[in-house]
Design a protein around this motif. Structure first.
Motif, PDB file in Angstrom:
ATOM      1  N   SER A  20       0.749  -1.268  -0.129  1.00  0.00           N
ATOM      2  CA  SER A  20       0.027  -0.181   0.145  1.00  0.00           C
ATOM      3  C   SER A  20       1.021   1.434  -0.213  1.00  0.00           C
ATOM      4  O   SER A  20       0.348   2.307  -0.332  1.00  0.00           O
ATOM      5  N   SER A  21       1.879   1.243   0.429  1.00  0.00           N
ATOM      6  CA  SER A  21       2.980   2.353   0.099  1.00  0.00           C
ATOM      7  C   SER A  21       4.407   1.932   0.074  1.00  0.00           C
ATOM      8  O   SER A  21       4.841   0.627   0.401  1.00  0.00           O
ATOM      9  N   ILE A  23       8.363   0.820  -0.336  1.00  0.00           N
ATOM     10  CA  ILE A  23       9.112  -0.044  -0.894  1.00  0.00           C
ATOM     11  C   ILE A  23       8.201  -1.190  -1.697  1.00  0.00           C
ATOM     12  O   ILE A  23       8.159  -1.496  -2.923  1.00  0.00           O
ATOM     13  N   ARG A  43      -2.963  -3.018   5.124  1.00  0.00           N
ATOM     14  CA  ARG A  43      -4.431  -2.889   5.595  1.00  0.00           C
ATOM     15  C   ARG A  43      -5.196  -1.632   5.172  1.00  0.00           C
ATOM     16  O   ARG A  43      -6.341  -1.510   5.013  1.00  0.00           O
ATOM     17  N   VAL A  67      -1.051  -7.851   9.266  1.00  0.00           N
ATOM     18  CA  VAL A  67      -0.039  -9.054   9.334  1.00  0.00           C
ATOM     19  C   VAL A  67      -0.118  -9.693  10.739  1.00  0.00           C
ATOM     20  O   VAL A  67       0.591 -10.782  10.819  1.00  0.00           O
ATOM     21  N   VAL A  93       7.106  -7.216   2.629  1.00  0.00           N
ATOM     22  CA  VAL A  93       7.853  -5.974   2.767  1.00  0.00           C
ATOM     23  C   VAL A  93       7.177  -5.375   4.172  1.00  0.00           C
ATOM     24  O   VAL A  93       7.907  -4.503   4.491  1.00  0.00           O
ATOM     25  N   TYR A 158      12.903  -1.729  16.789  1.00  0.00           N
ATOM     26  CA  TYR A 158      13.345  -1.860  15.378  1.00  0.00           C
ATOM     27  C   TYR A 158      14.451  -3.032  15.084  1.00  0.00           C
ATOM     28  O   TYR A 158      14.421  -3.967  14.199  1.00  0.00           O
ATOM     29  N   VAL A 191      15.707   4.594   2.753  1.00  0.00           N
ATOM     30  CA  VAL A 191      14.942   4.366   1.455  1.00  0.00           C
ATOM     31  C   VAL A 191      14.001   5.780   1.958  1.00  0.00           C
ATOM     32  O   VAL A 191      13.275   5.606   3.093  1.00  0.00           O
ATOM     33  N   THR A 193      10.584   6.896   2.312  1.00  0.00           N
ATOM     34  CA  THR A 193       9.010   6.777   2.399  1.00  0.00           C
ATOM     35  C   THR A 193       8.499   7.172   3.469  1.00  0.00           C
ATOM     36  O   THR A 193       9.040   7.964   4.163  1.00  0.00           O
TER      37      THR A 193
HETATM   38  N1  LIG Z   1      12.567   3.116   4.460  1.00  0.00           N
HETATM   39  C1  LIG Z   1      13.664   2.666   4.872  1.00  0.00           C
HETATM   40  O1  LIG Z   1      14.575   3.314   4.944  1.00  0.00           O
HETATM   41  C2  LIG Z   1      13.804   1.434   5.219  1.00  0.00           C
HETATM   42  C3  LIG Z   1      15.142   0.810   5.333  1.00  0.00           C
HETATM   43  C4  LIG Z   1      15.409  -0.538   5.786  1.00  0.00           C
HETATM   44  C5  LIG Z   1      14.045  -1.487   5.856  1.00  0.00           C
HETATM   45  N2  LIG Z   1      12.934  -0.993   5.395  1.00  0.00           N
HETATM   46  C6  LIG Z   1      11.786  -1.829   5.575  1.00  0.00           C
HETATM   47  O2  LIG Z   1      10.986  -1.608   4.365  1.00  0.00           O
HETATM   48  C7  LIG Z   1       9.806  -2.133   4.583  1.00  0.00           C
HETATM   49  C8  LIG Z   1       9.001  -1.195   4.151  1.00  0.00           C
HETATM   50  O3  LIG Z   1       8.942  -0.017   4.719  1.00  0.00           O
HETATM   51  P1  LIG Z   1       8.750   1.472   3.847  1.00  0.00           P
HETATM   52  O4  LIG Z   1       9.937   2.314   4.178  1.00  0.00           O
HETATM   53  O5  LIG Z   1       8.475   1.276   2.546  1.00  0.00           O
HETATM   54  O6  LIG Z   1       7.551   2.090   4.808  1.00  0.00           O
HETATM   55  P2  LIG Z   1       6.071   2.363   4.396  1.00  0.00           P
HETATM   56  O7  LIG Z   1       5.823   3.314   3.309  1.00  0.00           O
HETATM   57  O8  LIG Z   1       5.612   2.764   5.806  1.00  0.00           O
HETATM   58  O9  LIG Z   1       5.398   0.891   4.150  1.00  0.00           O
HETATM   59  C9  LIG Z   1       4.924  -0.015   5.231  1.00  0.00           C
HETATM   60  C10 LIG Z   1       4.089  -0.866   4.643  1.00  0.00           C
HETATM   61  O10 LIG Z   1       3.967  -1.680   5.801  1.00  0.00           O
HETATM   62  C11 LIG Z   1       2.281  -2.150   5.723  1.00  0.00           C
HETATM   63  N3  LIG Z   1       2.058  -2.616   6.982  1.00  0.00           N
HETATM   64  C12 LIG Z   1       2.573  -2.162   8.371  1.00  0.00           C
HETATM   65  N4  LIG Z   1       1.913  -2.612   9.154  1.00  0.00           N
HETATM   66  C13 LIG Z   1       1.256  -3.598   8.615  1.00  0.00           C
HETATM   67  C14 LIG Z   1       0.290  -4.389   9.328  1.00  0.00           C
HETATM   68  N5  LIG Z   1      -0.299  -4.558  10.757  1.00  0.00           N
HETATM   69  N6  LIG Z   1      -0.515  -5.331   8.513  1.00  0.00           N
HETATM   70  C15 LIG Z   1      -0.036  -5.329   7.194  1.00  0.00           C
HETATM   71  N7  LIG Z   1       0.626  -4.321   6.514  1.00  0.00           N
HETATM   72  C16 LIG Z   1       1.376  -3.536   7.341  1.00  0.00           C
HETATM   73  C17 LIG Z   1       1.961  -0.965   5.372  1.00  0.00           C
HETATM   74  O11 LIG Z   1       0.598  -0.908   4.785  1.00  0.00           O
HETATM   75  P3  LIG Z   1      -0.957  -0.510   5.634  1.00  0.00           P
HETATM   76  O12 LIG Z   1      -0.158   0.487   6.707  1.00  0.00           O
HETATM   77  O13 LIG Z   1      -1.565  -0.167   4.610  1.00  0.00           O
HETATM   78  O14 LIG Z   1      -1.269  -1.723   6.544  1.00  0.00           O
HETATM   79  C18 LIG Z   1       2.765  -0.503   4.067  1.00  0.00           C
HETATM   80  O15 LIG Z   1       2.305  -1.001   3.128  1.00  0.00           O
HETATM   81  C19 LIG Z   1       9.540  -2.150   6.210  1.00  0.00           C
HETATM   82  O16 LIG Z   1       9.803  -3.610   6.700  1.00  0.00           O
HETATM   83  C20 LIG Z   1      10.780  -1.590   6.676  1.00  0.00           C
HETATM   84  O17 LIG Z   1      11.183  -1.901   7.988  1.00  0.00           O
HETATM   85  C21 LIG Z   1      12.657   0.323   5.216  1.00  0.00           C
END
Ligand SMILES: NC(=O)c1ccc[n+]([C@@H]2O[C@H](COP(=O)([O-])OP(=O)(O)OC[C@H]3O[C@@H](n4cnc5c(N)ncnc54)[C@H](OP(=O)(O)O)[C@@H]3O)[C@@H](O)[C@H]2O)c1
Length: 258
Positions: A20-21, A23, A43, A67, A93, A158, A191, A193
């Motif tokens: 939904s958002s 990565i 969600r 999840v 993700v 985290y 990243v 986001t």
């Molecule tokens: N951005 C960075 O710098 C970075 C670096 C390293 C790792 N990561 C990892 O990359 C992944 C994606 O993060 P992002 O940066 O793209 O952040 P984001 O835009 O906030 O995306 C998070 C995603 O996780 C979903 N999510 C969160 N809680 C959930 C739940 N209880 N049930 C179902 N879906 C859930 C959200 O969907 P809904 O809210 O619609 O449920 C959304 O699609 C994460 O695992 C994060 O830890 C990010």
């Protein structure tokens, strides 16, 4: 022995959880463009529907879920099996990030973080793995983080959730390589986001969600187990984690100002 990659995504049946958002959304978009069938979960239904509306008819399957909910995870998987008869790639993700230091340790938020970031992927793997094991084929790709490599500031909940992902993926890889099921452990650096928009410090080697998606999908295609990026940052952190603790903590205190 080397694990299989995915030569082309066209026609493959792929489940992106966290589409939904950020990565996950960028990965889902790229996979749809490449001609894959993509089940998209998260969600926020509106975001998922908007993504599906831009795809070809029957190419995207919207499966809203949380999840942390076993039943919803199982039901979504059943829908995939009913619609497509199987799954080629699980790309997990979803994740949450709440900055936390030892002087503001919040156990409720820590429990939620572990439930989402560590138990969430475990739930997804538990539902898809039996069929992959039976067929001796399939791919499990899980997004962890370089924050799982070693202790970092502001990552009291985290960091451990992502360290757990590394161990989980290593153990899956050990067990599944002889079974023909591929495992892809994904460790992004910073990243841009929604999750990182809350950071109040300058993020080194920051990349876009689209660049992250490209790294992830190329790594999966190549059959890589350890997909980490951008290398100039993730490579440096990999080096730090093999240093003796006194040196590691000295460097962190000297150079990391957050
Ligand atoms: N951005 C960075 O710098 C970075 C670096 C390293 C790792 N990561 C990892 O990359 C992944 C994606 O993060 P992002 O940066 O793209 O952040 P984001 O835009 O906030 O995306 C998070 C995603 O996780 C979903 N999510 C969160 N809680 C959930 C739940 N209880 N049930 C179902 N879906 C859930 C959200 O969907 P809904 O809210 O619609 O449920 C959304 O699609 C994460 O695992 C994060 O830890 C990010």
């Amino acid at each position: 022995m080397k694990q299989q990659g995915i030569v082309t995504f066209s026609g493959k049946r792929i489940w992106v959880i966290g589409a939904s958002s950020g990565i996950g959304q960028a990965c889902a978009k790229a996979l749809l463009t490449a001609g894959a069938k993509v089940a998209i979960s998260g969600r926020r239904v509106e975001q998922l529907n908007a993504l599906a509306n831009n795809a070809l008819i029957d190419q995207a399957l919207v499966l809203p879920l949380d999840v942390t909910n076993n039943l919803q995870m199982n039901q979504a998987h059943q829908m995939i099996l009913e619609q497509w008869g199987g799954l080629d790639l699980l790309l997990f993700v979803s994740g949450m990030y709440v900055p936390m230091r030892a002087d503001d340790f919040n156990i409720a938020l820590a429990e939620q973080t572990i439930d989402t970031n560590l138990l969430g992927p475990m739930r997804a793997v538990a539902v898809v793995l039996p069929a992959m094991l039976q067929a001796h084929t399939g791919h499990l790709a899980i997004v962890g983080s370089v924050a799982g490599y070693s202790g970092l500031p502001k990552a009291l909940a985290y960091g451990p959730s992502k360290a757990g992902i590394i161990n989980f993926c290593e153990t899956l890889y050990y067990d599944l390589l002889p079974q023909g099921v591929s495992v892809h452990m994904i460790s992004p650096g910073f990243v841009a986001t929604e999750a990182t928009a809350q950071n109040d410090f300058e993020m080194p080697a920051l990349i876009t969600a689209e660049q992250a998606a490209q790294e992830i999908l190329q790594g999966i295609q190549a059959g890589e187990f350890d997909i980490h990026f951008p290398k100039r940052f993730s490579g440096f952190l990999k080096l730090l984690r093999i240093l003796p603790y006194p040196l590691y903590f000295w460097i962190m205190r000297r150079f990391v100002k957050i």
